[in-house]
Design a protein around this motif. Structure first.
Motif, mmCIF file in Angstrom:
data_model
loop_
_atom_site.group_PDB
_atom_site.id
_atom_site.type_symbol
_atom_site.label_atom_id
_atom_site.label_comp_id
_atom_site.label_asym_id
_atom_site.label_seq_id
_atom_site.Cartn_x
_atom_site.Cartn_y
_atom_site.Cartn_z
ATOM 1 N N MET A 2 -10.809 -20.925 10.308
ATOM 2 C CA MET A 2 -10.200 -20.143 11.354
ATOM 3 C C MET A 2 -9.666 -21.042 12.466
ATOM 4 S SD MET A 2 -9.351 -17.104 11.450
ATOM 5 C CE MET A 2 -10.179 -15.763 10.694
ATOM 6 N N THR A 3 -10.350 -22.144 12.754
ATOM 7 C CA THR A 3 -9.887 -23.074 13.774
ATOM 8 C C THR A 3 -8.542 -23.673 13.383
ATOM 9 O OG1 THR A 3 -12.155 -23.596 14.395
ATOM 10 C CG2 THR A 3 -10.458 -25.145 15.092
ATOM 11 N N THR A 4 -8.384 -24.026 12.117
ATOM 12 C CA THR A 4 -7.121 -24.583 11.638
ATOM 13 C C THR A 4 -5.989 -23.590 11.848
ATOM 14 O OG1 THR A 4 -8.276 -25.913 9.984
ATOM 15 C CG2 THR A 4 -5.918 -25.520 9.626
ATOM 16 N N GLU A 5 -6.218 -22.333 11.503
ATOM 17 C CA GLU A 5 -5.195 -21.297 11.679
ATOM 18 C C GLU A 5 -4.803 -21.166 13.149
ATOM 19 O OE1 GLU A 5 -2.471 -18.314 10.738
ATOM 20 O OE2 GLU A 5 -3.507 -19.693 9.406
ATOM 21 N N ALA A 6 -5.779 -21.173 14.041
ATOM 22 C CA ALA A 6 -5.500 -21.051 15.473
ATOM 23 C C ALA A 6 -4.719 -22.261 15.986
ATOM 24 C CB ALA A 6 -6.802 -20.889 16.256
ATOM 25 N N LEU A 7 -5.086 -23.459 15.550
ATOM 26 C CA LEU A 7 -4.376 -24.665 15.981
ATOM 27 C C LEU A 7 -2.956 -24.710 15.430
ATOM 28 C CD1 LEU A 7 -7.246 -27.303 15.744
ATOM 29 C CD2 LEU A 7 -6.244 -26.305 17.815
ATOM 30 N N LEU A 8 -2.786 -24.274 14.191
ATOM 31 C CA LEU A 8 -1.437 -24.212 13.616
ATOM 32 C C LEU A 8 -0.569 -23.208 14.379
ATOM 33 C CD1 LEU A 8 -2.250 -24.290 9.796
ATOM 34 C CD2 LEU A 8 -1.110 -26.080 11.114
ATOM 35 N N ALA A 9 -1.132 -22.051 14.694
ATOM 36 C CA ALA A 9 -0.393 -21.044 15.455
ATOM 37 C C ALA A 9 -0.036 -21.576 16.841
ATOM 38 C CB ALA A 9 -1.210 -19.761 15.566
ATOM 39 N N THR B 155 2.623 -22.249 6.651
ATOM 40 C CA THR B 155 2.695 -21.668 5.307
ATOM 41 C C THR B 155 1.816 -22.437 4.333
ATOM 42 O OG1 THR B 155 4.638 -22.942 4.542
ATOM 43 C CG2 THR B 155 5.053 -20.864 5.690
ATOM 44 N N TRP B 156 1.708 -23.746 4.500
ATOM 45 C CA TRP B 156 0.917 -24.539 3.564
ATOM 46 C C TRP B 156 -0.580 -24.439 3.827
ATOM 47 C CZ3 TRP B 156 4.533 -29.128 4.837
ATOM 48 C CH2 TRP B 156 5.717 -29.016 4.096
ATOM 49 N N TRP B 157 -0.970 -24.566 5.099
ATOM 50 C CA TRP B 157 -2.390 -24.668 5.419
ATOM 51 C C TRP B 157 -2.942 -23.445 6.135
ATOM 52 C CZ3 TRP B 157 0.154 -29.520 7.233
ATOM 53 C CH2 TRP B 157 0.205 -30.455 6.214
ATOM 54 N N GLY B 158 -2.128 -22.440 6.326
ATOM 55 C CA GLY B 158 -2.581 -21.226 6.997
ATOM 56 C C GLY B 158 -3.458 -20.383 6.092
ATOM 57 N N VAL B 159 -4.074 -19.383 6.657
ATOM 58 C CA VAL B 159 -5.030 -18.530 5.952
ATOM 59 C C VAL B 159 -4.390 -17.806 4.765
ATOM 60 C CG1 VAL B 159 -6.505 -16.492 6.213
ATOM 61 C CG2 VAL B 159 -6.484 -18.231 7.993
ATOM 62 N N LYS B 160 -3.168 -17.314 4.937
ATOM 63 C CA LYS B 160 -2.532 -16.531 3.876
ATOM 64 C C LYS B 160 -2.018 -17.397 2.739
ATOM 65 C CE LYS B 160 -1.288 -12.831 7.012
ATOM 66 N NZ LYS B 160 -0.234 -12.157 7.751
ATOM 67 N N GLY B 161 -1.689 -18.639 3.012
ATOM 68 C CA GLY B 161 -1.282 -19.560 1.972
ATOM 69 C C GLY B 161 0.202 -19.471 1.622
ATOM 70 N N ALA B 162 0.687 -20.548 1.027
ATOM 71 C CA ALA B 162 2.109 -20.674 0.698
ATOM 72 C C ALA B 162 2.568 -19.623 -0.304
ATOM 73 C CB ALA B 162 2.388 -22.076 0.161
ATOM 74 N N THR B 163 1.736 -19.275 -1.261
ATOM 75 C CA THR B 163 2.132 -18.290 -2.274
ATOM 76 C C THR B 163 2.477 -16.954 -1.627
ATOM 77 O OG1 THR B 163 0.684 -19.378 -3.882
ATOM 78 C CG2 THR B 163 1.410 -17.142 -4.399
ATOM 79 N N TRP B 164 1.649 -16.513 -0.693
ATOM 80 C CA TRP B 164 1.924 -15.243 -0.020
ATOM 81 C C TRP B 164 3.179 -15.355 0.855
ATOM 82 C CZ3 TRP B 164 2.491 -13.408 4.951
ATOM 83 C CH2 TRP B 164 2.521 -12.014 5.077
#
Length: 151
Positions: free
Chosen positions: A1-8, A64-73
């Protein structure tokens, strides 16, 4: 979750920087304000706009690559493709003002001439169109984030 927040955070910060520099170009690109310092400043601001646009692209791809939903989604979503296409269209449009700013600086340094009011007006029009198109991207992002039109 921290990664997603930092990416955002990184993505939002780069978007704000890009919007700031695009707004600065819009404000500076006026025939009544045009002088040697403004020509030099436009070239610098345009460079910062380009750098921040690349940061927007890099952080968006990182999400898109490292987010929670992932590149495929993400890459299966038509709204993401619409956002990226619009971003590319704006990027291609921005080549014209960049080349004009550089030409103005070359002319200024060569013989001290400034662009004509018509040149400034035509360039400002392109920058304004870019700015208005940029404003559509967050709308598409909001729809994508809330699942509107997703697969």
């Amino acid at each position: 979750m921290t990664t997603e927040a930092l990416l955002a955070y990184a993505h939002i910060l780069s978007i704000l920087m890009m919007a700031t520099f695009l707004a600065s170009e819009t404000a500076l690109c006026r025939s009544e304000w045009m002088n040697a310092k403004v020509v030099e400043r436009l070239v610098r601001v345009d460079l910062l706009y380009g750098i921040s646009a690349m940061a927007v692209l890099a952080t968006g791809l990182a999400r898109t690559w490292w987010g929670v939903k992932g590149a495929t989604w993400y890459w299966a979503q038509p709204l993401l493709h619409a956002k990226v296409t619009l971003f590319v269209v704006i990027g291609v449009m921005s080549i014209v003002p960049t080349l004009r700013f550089l030409a103005w600086r070359r002319a200024l340094r060569a013989d001290g001439s400034l662009p004509s009011p018509e040149q400034v007006r035509a360039t400002r029009r392109i920058v304004m169109i870019e700015a208005h198109l940029v404003a559509v991207i967050p709308l598409l992002a909001a729809f994508l984030a809330r699942g509107v039109g997703t697969r």
